[in-house]
Design a protein around this motif. Structure first.
Motif, PDB file in Angstrom:
ATOM      1  N   GLU A  47      -6.867 -65.713 -61.665  1.00 46.70           N
ATOM      2  CA  GLU A  47      -6.653 -65.000 -63.576  1.00 46.70           C
ATOM      3  C   GLU A  47      -6.455 -64.190 -64.392  1.00 46.70           C
ATOM      4  OE1 GLU A  47     -10.716 -68.506 -62.301  1.00 46.70           O
ATOM      5  OE2 GLU A  47     -11.014 -66.410 -62.468  1.00 46.70           O
ATOM      6  N   ARG A  48      -6.946 -63.316 -63.370  1.00 45.67           N
ATOM      7  CA  ARG A  48      -6.457 -62.094 -64.272  1.00 45.67           C
ATOM      8  C   ARG A  48      -5.139 -61.413 -64.211  1.00 45.67           C
ATOM      9  NH1 ARG A  48     -11.034 -59.854 -61.534  1.00 45.67           N
ATOM     10  NH2 ARG A  48      -8.957 -58.626 -60.109  1.00 45.67           N
ATOM     11  N   LYS A  49      -4.266 -61.772 -63.271  1.00 44.09           N
ATOM     12  CA  LYS A  49      -2.844 -62.180 -63.777  1.00 44.09           C
ATOM     13  C   LYS A  49      -1.751 -63.165 -64.484  1.00 44.09           C
ATOM     14  CE  LYS A  49      -1.242 -60.687 -58.727  1.00 44.09           C
ATOM     15  NZ  LYS A  49      -1.305 -60.980 -57.447  1.00 44.09           N
ATOM     16  N   ARG A  50      -2.837 -64.284 -65.095  1.00 41.99           N
ATOM     17  CA  ARG A  50      -2.441 -65.296 -65.838  1.00 41.99           C
ATOM     18  C   ARG A  50      -2.714 -64.454 -67.494  1.00 41.99           C
ATOM     19  NH1 ARG A  50      -5.921 -69.916 -63.975  1.00 41.99           N
ATOM     20  NH2 ARG A  50      -5.564 -70.442 -66.139  1.00 41.99           N
ATOM     21  N   GLY A  51      -2.918 -64.019 -67.469  1.00 42.34           N
ATOM     22  CA  GLY A  51      -3.402 -63.311 -68.318  1.00 42.34           C
ATOM     23  C   GLY A  51      -5.336 -63.429 -68.653  1.00 42.34           C
TER      24      GLY A  51
END
Length: 181
Positions: A90-94
């Motif tokens: 989810e962090r990679k998706r911003g």
């Protein structure tokens, strides 16, 4: 005697149809090929899964993220997952959270008639509006996929009374007494 003009004749076109069908699409037959390792991380057949919809803040505003669980996810379980923050994917998706660390436990209890009691160990004035939306709408979405049907009663620590709050279709919290589209 009637003279024929040059041009396509339906009989001749039909004669070539079987030949065109035999040509196919140009893909030649091949044997089996390797395609990599089999899928991993999949659940066993027959395993029932449940989704939790957690509201995070993304680059373009509030966004729901789905988390899979093997047991039902109620408002409390969804809030607990939200408070852990976004996963690495989810962090990679911003996605991020604006819900701050709080001293004390946030609790969410499902009531009757589409009502959730949300107890905060702080006051709402100490929270960003997006953080309030994250908490309220995550709890509402856990009770009903259509979070707009749920009334969330927010109870603040050391204060009497409640804030009756609802969520719109995209995850913005607003006072229940207010008319909202």
């Amino acid at each position: 005697m009637k003279r024929r003009t040059a041009g396509p004749r339906p009989g001749r076109l039909l004669m070539f149809l079987p030949a065109l069908l035999l040509v196919g699409c140009g893909i030649s037959p091949t044997g089996p090929t390797t395609a990599g390792a089999p899928a991993s991380g999949a659940l066993q057949p027959g395993t029932r899964t449940h989704d939790a919809r957690l509201l995070f803040v993304g680059p373009t505003g509030l966004r729901y993220a789905a988390r899979t669980s093997t047991s039902p996810v109620g408002p409390q379980e969804a809030i607990d997952l939200l408070l852990k923050g976004p996963s690495q994917a989810e962090r990679k998706r911003g996605l991020t959270t604006l819900v701050p660390a709080m001293s004390g436990r946030v609790t969410a209890e499902a009531g009757r008639n589409h009502v959730v009691d949300l107890r905060l160990p702080t006051t709402v004035e100490h929270l960003d509006h997006a953080a309030v939306s994250q908490l309220v709408c995550t709890a509402a979405k856990a009770l009903d996929r259509d979070q707009t049907k749920v009334l969330v009663r927010v109870r603040e620590s050391q204060l009497d009374g409640t804030w009756d709050v609802r969520c719109d279709s995209v995850g913005n919290a607003y006072p229940a007494a207010a008319k909202h589209r």
